[in-house]
Write a protein that holds these residues in place. Structure first.
Motif, mmCIF file in Angstrom:
data_model
loop_
_atom_site.group_PDB
_atom_site.id
_atom_site.type_symbol
_atom_site.label_atom_id
_atom_site.label_comp_id
_atom_site.label_asym_id
_atom_site.label_seq_id
_atom_site.Cartn_x
_atom_site.Cartn_y
_atom_site.Cartn_z
ATOM 1 N N ILE A 344 18.070 -5.283 5.833
ATOM 2 C CA ILE A 344 17.932 -5.378 7.290
ATOM 3 C C ILE A 344 16.522 -5.811 7.695
ATOM 4 O O ILE A 344 16.176 -5.802 8.877
ATOM 5 N N SER A 345 15.687 -6.183 6.714
ATOM 6 C CA SER A 345 14.336 -6.711 6.973
ATOM 7 C C SER A 345 13.477 -5.757 7.801
ATOM 8 O O SER A 345 12.671 -6.187 8.623
ATOM 9 N N CYS A 346 13.632 -4.469 7.569
ATOM 10 C CA CYS A 346 12.861 -3.485 8.345
ATOM 11 C C CYS A 346 11.458 -3.291 7.786
ATOM 12 O O CYS A 346 10.551 -2.865 8.500
ATOM 13 N N CYS A 363 13.784 2.062 -0.205
ATOM 14 C CA CYS A 363 14.566 1.173 0.650
ATOM 15 C C CYS A 363 15.281 1.991 1.712
ATOM 16 O O CYS A 363 15.871 3.038 1.404
ATOM 17 N N THR A 364 15.241 1.506 2.945
ATOM 18 C CA THR A 364 15.875 2.211 4.055
ATOM 19 C C THR A 364 17.368 2.392 3.839
ATOM 20 O O THR A 364 17.920 3.449 4.153
ATOM 21 N N ILE A 365 18.026 1.388 3.307
ATOM 22 C CA ILE A 365 19.488 1.422 3.236
ATOM 23 C C ILE A 365 20.033 1.684 1.835
ATOM 24 O O ILE A 365 21.237 1.890 1.664
ATOM 25 N N ASN A 366 19.159 1.683 0.835
ATOM 26 C CA ASN A 366 19.571 1.991 -0.539
ATOM 27 C C ASN A 366 18.793 3.205 -1.014
ATOM 28 O O ASN A 366 17.628 3.109 -1.379
ATOM 29 N N PRO A 367 19.424 4.367 -1.017
ATOM 30 C CA PRO A 367 18.689 5.598 -1.314
ATOM 31 C C PRO A 367 18.375 5.837 -2.791
ATOM 32 O O PRO A 367 17.723 6.825 -3.112
ATOM 33 N N ASP A 368 18.816 4.961 -3.682
ATOM 34 C CA ASP A 368 18.482 5.152 -5.099
ATOM 35 C C ASP A 368 18.279 3.796 -5.767
ATOM 36 O O ASP A 368 19.231 3.141 -6.183
ATOM 37 N N LEU A 369 17.025 3.386 -5.885
ATOM 38 C CA LEU A 369 16.708 2.089 -6.461
ATOM 39 C C LEU A 369 16.781 2.090 -7.975
ATOM 40 O O LEU A 369 16.882 1.033 -8.598
ATOM 41 N N ILE A 370 16.726 3.266 -8.568
ATOM 42 C CA ILE A 370 16.630 3.373 -10.024
ATOM 43 C C ILE A 370 18.001 3.555 -10.672
ATOM 44 O O ILE A 370 18.350 2.871 -11.634
ATOM 45 N N ASN A 371 18.777 4.482 -10.130
ATOM 46 C CA ASN A 371 20.068 4.827 -10.747
ATOM 47 C C ASN A 371 21.263 4.186 -10.051
ATOM 48 O O ASN A 371 22.388 4.288 -10.527
#
Length: 667
Positions: A344-346, A363-371
């Motif tokens: 969302i380009s926030c 990330c605002t909209i992805n709560p888990d970048l690792i798993n």
């Protein structure tokens, strides 16, 4: 299998490297590294997730070739010693197993380094700082430049030994090579300054050392600020001129833009259109006939396809889009594009966390970048009924998460539609991308048969108890903060007055004329909400003023949004009144006070944007009603404290999962 995007999902070969598709993950700092610059386990999982998601090429974030002098972050990766090779090899090995090609961006920060971090005066082409307020650097000597060029070569050799398929030299974004290329940072009078050939000389030395170190079969990518978009900086034509001296050993041009003072064009502001930078890639491609990467808010597969089909570029660079959804490529090729979790380009978790915050990437909209979505492999081991109150983004994330691990979920929403405040805010033109997140959550929810959504329901304690829940999640959001200032509440409700809240503005968003020349707009509140109003009216020609009680406007904004805000206010001559308090609200004026002096600000449109406050009207009743029972209750998102979407999304995922685990529902 039908391929809707044949250009995106075609192969591309560069020297000894063949990519499976035309999507390249751009190098973005993560702050995942250890304090010693070592690659972490989080790094490997993070990049491996994007490789598994189908990316054709992954270019790892910029890595320091000379430490500490060239370091640009608190936890930047390093490649200045052989001891860093084993962990880097583990990374390339993991990603290669999923079919991705691997590149790495080698870099020296130059004047973008901070003396307080590196323990010495930064170095550069000259004594010009890389940004306003930056440290004054010292100019590098010719012998030092030769030595640093060799550092680049040594770093490239280590990278190839670690299994990387491509070496990218960073020559943009106000880092050291850029500081030689750009007239805004280079006022030398020797053979490294002045004309385009001289300013390109150091970059030429670096490219030659890199090629000598890696041999003829490994491609070199050169990242550039093709259009610097600052006064006195290089234009596209200027870039094409200096590239004549750099072209022959470069296999791929990574065409970016902007410098530190124009960071909103380097890390795209939310109002910039999808693919807006492709003109830069096309200009370089047309002149030199070599592959280019086009970047710039590209989130939709069709936009990517169109750029390639037009011949603007040969690769599509995605950064934040692959942070938001690691499976972008697989979903675009094999699935349904409506399932893509579009960025969302926030710039909140990616830019705000790292630049200035010195915190790891989020990330605002992805709560888990690792798993990623590995939690879906877990399932409840006994029946669990979850009731979620409030269908904003926090409530939807909580409801979907609980349902995806096997809970039976009932989501109660007082309004007739779901999505919450995000849907409303997205009606502001510059915030239109925000609508993609609730749209994604709605589609995700629609595919969960164990998730029942009831709209138009006033979630009283009795209504909730009728559901016999094991867990109640309160996510009732926030409402505008309207303190007891004289005249405020009376005039907000007065049809004869011209005083409005942010929600009032949104309700009337389509009624404002495109040309508002001669109209006076005064905005009370210099936070994100107030700035949304300013950035809507000021470009329409309104005589706009913004009032803020704090010493600065935009407190807490990320670097890209701050730069965008400053550009807007300077361009449209917005009056900025800081350290100024609102004393009284009249139907057509605000009475404010600054340094003991009062001033009346007359307006045609007056907006009170003092932020948001938690809205939890039934929390106390829930807490009391379920006291002493086996039902667990949790409060998440803005209904705890008005914050940002990122906080609610994180709680909707992790607080719900942690609560289910604590209560014994998950293994």
């Amino acid at each position: 299998m039908k391929n809707n995007y044949p250009h995106v999902f075609s192969t591309l070969s560069l020297r000894g490297m063949t990519m499976r598709n035309r999507v390249a993950m751009m190098p973005m700092g993560s702050d995942f590294a250890g304090h010693d610059g070592q690659l972490s386990d989080e790094h490997i999982k993070y990049y491996e997730l994007r490789a598994r998601g189908g990316a054709g090429l992954i270019i790892v974030e910029n890595i320091c070739v000379k430490y500490p002098e060239g370091s640009n972050g608190t936890t930047q990766l390093r490649i200045d010693k052989d001891c860093y090779i084993p962990r880097l090899f583990a990374l390339t090995e993991a990603c290669h197993r999923h079919g991705a090609c691997m590149g790495i961006q080698i870099n020296h920060a130059g004047a973008s380094a901070m003396a307080s971090r590196i323990g010495m005066q930064p170095v550069s082409a000259s004594t010009l700082p890389s940004k306003s307020g930056g440290d004054i650097p010292r100019p590098l000597s010719k012998e030092e430049l030769k030595s640093i060029a060799k550092d680049y070569g040594a770093a490239a050799r280590r990278a190839v030994n670690a299994g990387f398929d491509l070496i990218e030299v960073h020559a943009g974004h106000s880092y050291l090579i850029s500081q030689f290329l750009s007239p805004t940072m280079n006022d030398r009078t020797d053979e490294f300054g002045g004309c385009a050939k001289n300013r390109a000389r150091f970059c030429r030395m670096v490219i030659d050392e890199v090629r000598k170190a890696i041999g003829p079969r490994v491609p070199i990518s050169l990242r550039l600020s093709v259009d610097e978009l600052v006064e006195g900086g290089n234009s596209v034509d200027d870039c094409l001129e200096y590239l004549e001296y750099l072209n022959d050993e470069v296999d791929l041009f990574d065409t970016s833009s902007g410098l530190n003072p124009s960071i909103q064009y380097q890390i795209d502001a939310n109002y910039l259109e999808d693919g807006w930078r492709s003109y830069m890639a096309k200009a370089v491609r047309d002149k030199f006939g070599k592959p280019t990467i086009a970047i710039g808010n590209i989130r939709n597969p069709q936009v990517a396809e169109d750029i390639l089909a037009r011949g603007d570029a040969d690769l599509i660079g995605m950064g934040r889009g692959l942070i938001a959804d690691p499976d972008w490529c697989n979903k675009a090729r094999y699935g349904d594009v409506r399932d893509i979790r579009k960025c969302i380009s926030c710039n909140v978790g990616c830019v705000g966390n790292r630049i200035g915050g010195n915190k790891p990437l989020r990330c605002t909209i992805n709560p888990d970048l690792i798993n990623g979505e590995s939690y879906k492999k877990t399932a409840v081991k006994k029946p669990c009924h979850v009731v979620v109150v409030g269908a904003g983004t926090a409530g939807l994330e909580a409801a979907c998460t609980a349902a995806e691990v096997g809970c039976n979920v009932t989501l109660l929403e007082k309004k007739d539609s779901i999505g919450g405040l995000s849907v409303e805010i997205s009606k502001i033109p510059a915030k239109k991308r925000l609508a993609d997140f609730p749209a994604y959550l709605k589609r995700r929810a629609s595919k969960l048969k164990n998730l029942k959504i009831l709209t138009g329901v006033d979630a009283t304690l009795d209504v909730i108890k009728e559901q016999n829940p094991h867990l109640v999640v309160n996510a009732t959001g926030s409402v505008p903060l309207l303190p007891p200032i004289e005249g405020l509440h009376e005039n907000l409700k007065n049809e004869e007055a011209c005083v409005y809240s942010i929600l009032d503005m949104i309700d009337q968003i389509d009624s404002y004329p495109e040309d508002m020349t001669g109209k006076k707009v005064v905005v009370i509140g210099g936070g994100a909400v107030g700035l949304d109003v300013v950035e809507f009216f000021a470009p329409r020609g309104a005589d706009t003023a913004i009032v803020e009680m704090l010493p600065m406007i935009g407190n807490g904004l990320d670097a890209s949004s701050t730069a965008s805000m400053k550009e807007c206010m300077e361009k449209h001559q917005v009056r900025q009144m800081t350290n100024t308090a609102l004393m009284k609200v009249n139907p057509h004026s605000f009475l404010v006070k600054y340094d003991g002096k009062e001033e009346e600000l007359h307006f045609d449109y007056g907006f009170v944007c003092l932020g948001m406050k938690a809205n939890a009207p039934i929390w106390d009743a829930i807490a009391e009603g379920f006291e002493g029972t086996d039902t667990e209750i949790i409060n998440i998102g803005d209904s705890v404290r008005a914050r940002r979407i990122i906080d609610g999304t994180d709680a909707g995922r992790h607080l719900v999962l942690n609560t289910l685990e604590r209560l014994g529902y998950l293994d």
